[in-house]
Design a protein around this motif. Sequence first.
Motif, PDB file in Angstrom:
ATOM      1  N   UNK A   1       0.856  -1.102  -0.144  1.00 33.76           N
ATOM      2  CA  UNK A   1       0.102   0.086  -0.070  1.00 33.76           C
ATOM      3  C   UNK A   1       0.855   1.279  -0.008  1.00 33.76           C
ATOM      4  N   UNK A   2       0.219   2.163  -0.687  1.00 32.56           N
ATOM      5  CA  UNK A   2       0.881   3.774  -0.307  1.00 32.56           C
ATOM      6  C   UNK A   2      -0.159   4.441   0.218  1.00 32.56           C
ATOM      7  N   UNK A   3       0.111   5.054   1.321  1.00 30.83           N
ATOM      8  CA  UNK A   3      -1.092   5.752   2.036  1.00 30.83           C
ATOM      9  C   UNK A   3      -0.743   7.451   1.802  1.00 30.83           C
ATOM     10  N   UNK A   4      -1.854   7.781   1.113  1.00 30.86           N
ATOM     11  CA  UNK A   4      -1.638   9.412   0.747  1.00 30.86           C
ATOM     12  C   UNK A   4      -2.776  10.107   1.636  1.00 30.86           C
TER      13      UNK A   4
ATOM     14  N   UNK B   1      -3.870   9.960  -8.962  1.00 34.13           N
ATOM     15  CA  UNK B   1      -4.370   8.788  -8.450  1.00 34.13           C
ATOM     16  C   UNK B   1      -4.717   7.861  -9.838  1.00 34.13           C
ATOM     17  N   UNK B   2      -5.224   8.620 -10.740  1.00 33.34           N
ATOM     18  CA  UNK B   2      -5.330   7.709 -11.951  1.00 33.34           C
ATOM     19  C   UNK B   2      -4.026   7.387 -12.648  1.00 33.34           C
ATOM     20  N   UNK B   3      -3.128   8.223 -12.837  1.00 33.46           N
ATOM     21  CA  UNK B   3      -1.769   7.653 -13.169  1.00 33.46           C
ATOM     22  C   UNK B   3      -0.912   7.038 -12.230  1.00 33.46           C
ATOM     23  N   UNK B   4      -1.091   7.121 -11.062  1.00 29.69           N
ATOM     24  CA  UNK B   4      -0.607   6.027 -10.012  1.00 29.69           C
ATOM     25  C   UNK B   4      -1.056   4.550 -10.461  1.00 29.69           C
TER      26      UNK B   4
ATOM     27  N   UNK C   1       0.542  -0.741 -10.693  1.00 31.07           N
ATOM     28  CA  UNK C   1      -0.575  -1.272 -10.476  1.00 31.07           C
ATOM     29  C   UNK C   1      -0.339  -2.365  -9.322  1.00 31.07           C
ATOM     30  N   UNK C   2       0.997  -2.552  -8.975  1.00 33.39           N
ATOM     31  CA  UNK C   2       1.164  -3.734  -7.929  1.00 33.39           C
ATOM     32  C   UNK C   2       1.078  -3.180  -6.614  1.00 33.39           C
ATOM     33  N   UNK C   3       1.081  -1.567  -6.407  1.00 28.24           N
ATOM     34  CA  UNK C   3       0.941  -0.933  -5.212  1.00 28.24           C
ATOM     35  C   UNK C   3      -0.420  -0.088  -5.030  1.00 28.24           C
ATOM     36  N   UNK C   4      -1.031  -0.524  -4.038  1.00 32.45           N
ATOM     37  CA  UNK C   4      -2.515   0.005  -3.859  1.00 32.45           C
ATOM     38  C   UNK C   4      -2.467   1.469  -3.319  1.00 32.45           C
ATOM     39  N   UNK C   5      -2.905   2.448  -3.877  1.00 35.11           N
ATOM     40  CA  UNK C   5      -2.908   3.896  -3.147  1.00 35.11           C
ATOM     41  C   UNK C   5      -4.169   3.937  -2.289  1.00 35.11           C
TER      42      UNK C   5
ATOM     43  N   UNK D   1      11.833   9.531   5.503  1.00 34.66           N
ATOM     44  CA  UNK D   1      10.830   8.455   5.016  1.00 34.66           C
ATOM     45  C   UNK D   1      10.790   8.571   3.400  1.00 34.66           C
ATOM     46  N   UNK D   2      11.771   9.021   2.471  1.00 40.97           N
ATOM     47  CA  UNK D   2      11.789   9.219   1.240  1.00 40.97           C
ATOM     48  C   UNK D   2      12.088   7.815   0.727  1.00 40.97           C
ATOM     49  N   UNK D   3      11.120   7.247   0.039  1.00 47.60           N
ATOM     50  CA  UNK D   3      11.064   5.599  -0.323  1.00 47.60           C
ATOM     51  C   UNK D   3      10.943   5.942  -1.814  1.00 47.60           C
ATOM     52  N   UNK D   4      11.227   4.807  -2.546  1.00 43.15           N
ATOM     53  CA  UNK D   4      11.065   4.673  -3.820  1.00 43.15           C
ATOM     54  C   UNK D   4       9.506   4.909  -4.471  1.00 43.15           C
ATOM     55  N   UNK D   5       8.468   4.624  -3.389  1.00 43.04           N
ATOM     56  CA  UNK D   5       7.250   4.901  -3.754  1.00 43.04           C
ATOM     57  C   UNK D   5       6.906   6.384  -3.717  1.00 43.04           C
ATOM     58  N   UNK D   6       7.513   6.948  -2.555  1.00 42.74           N
ATOM     59  CA  UNK D   6       7.317   8.553  -2.484  1.00 42.74           C
ATOM     60  C   UNK D   6       7.672   9.029  -3.898  1.00 42.74           C
ATOM     61  N   UNK D   7       9.150   8.694  -4.181  1.00 49.99           N
ATOM     62  CA  UNK D   7       9.794   9.343  -5.593  1.00 49.99           C
ATOM     63  C   UNK D   7       8.831   9.031  -6.481  1.00 49.99           C
TER      64      UNK D   7
END
Length: 238
Positions: free
Chosen positions: A46-49, A61-64, A69-73, A217-223
């Motif tokens: 998950x990626x929590x926004x 969110x649409x572009x994400x 697709x393997x990371x649920x926003x 907490x800068x992660x690849x998902x955040x980037x």
Amino acid sequence: MANGGGSRGRTGGPRRTGAGKPPARARAKTPKRDKPEPPPREEPRDFVLGAVPGATPGKWIGLWRERMPHVTLVLREIAVADQRTVLDDVDAALVRLPIDAPDDLHLIPLYDEQPVVVMSVDADLTAGDDIELADLAGEIVIVPDDDVLGIRVPDAIPPAFAAPADTAEAIATVAAGVGVVIVPMSLARANRRRDVEYRVLRDGPESRVALAWLRDRTTPDVEAFVGIVRGRTARSSR
């Protein structure tokens, strides 16, 4: 008569066989290329926004979902009053500036919102296309507890009742014909009702929305999300 052991029509020469043909050209062998290793399979996560009321992350969110697709926003609504502390529990958040302890955060300003005055559909202020602060002299200006603008209107009349708990309650009060409330335009749209209207407040302060996350907490998902917000394509390098 003896036929002499031969058959008519045949020549006496030796029969040719394939042994006399020139050898076929040997085909050049193409060296086998090693197939590239497939990328490692990523585990679902998950990626929590977080997002303050009025923030509009829909296009991102649409572009994400297309690119990751393997990371649920997971979208979580947060209150402006709690936006700093909530950053400890989310990957990133859309916040309203200013925010406490900016030295601990990465901040990317995204856009500014115009302030608007929300009023009853029957209010005299609806006669104009927009409003200035001077036009609110003598009006009851309601300031909810979740106010994000901090506007103080000269010569306004303070309400004779307790401040509403939130913007929705303040707008419901305005709809009943009591006073006006000043909010960012997105909050007026989010709380749209048939019995209220709003007008742009020309000389009021704007509200800036920014993307924020903790520096450590800068992660690849955040980037990846930062790249989407900044308009990078899927093939762009960071």
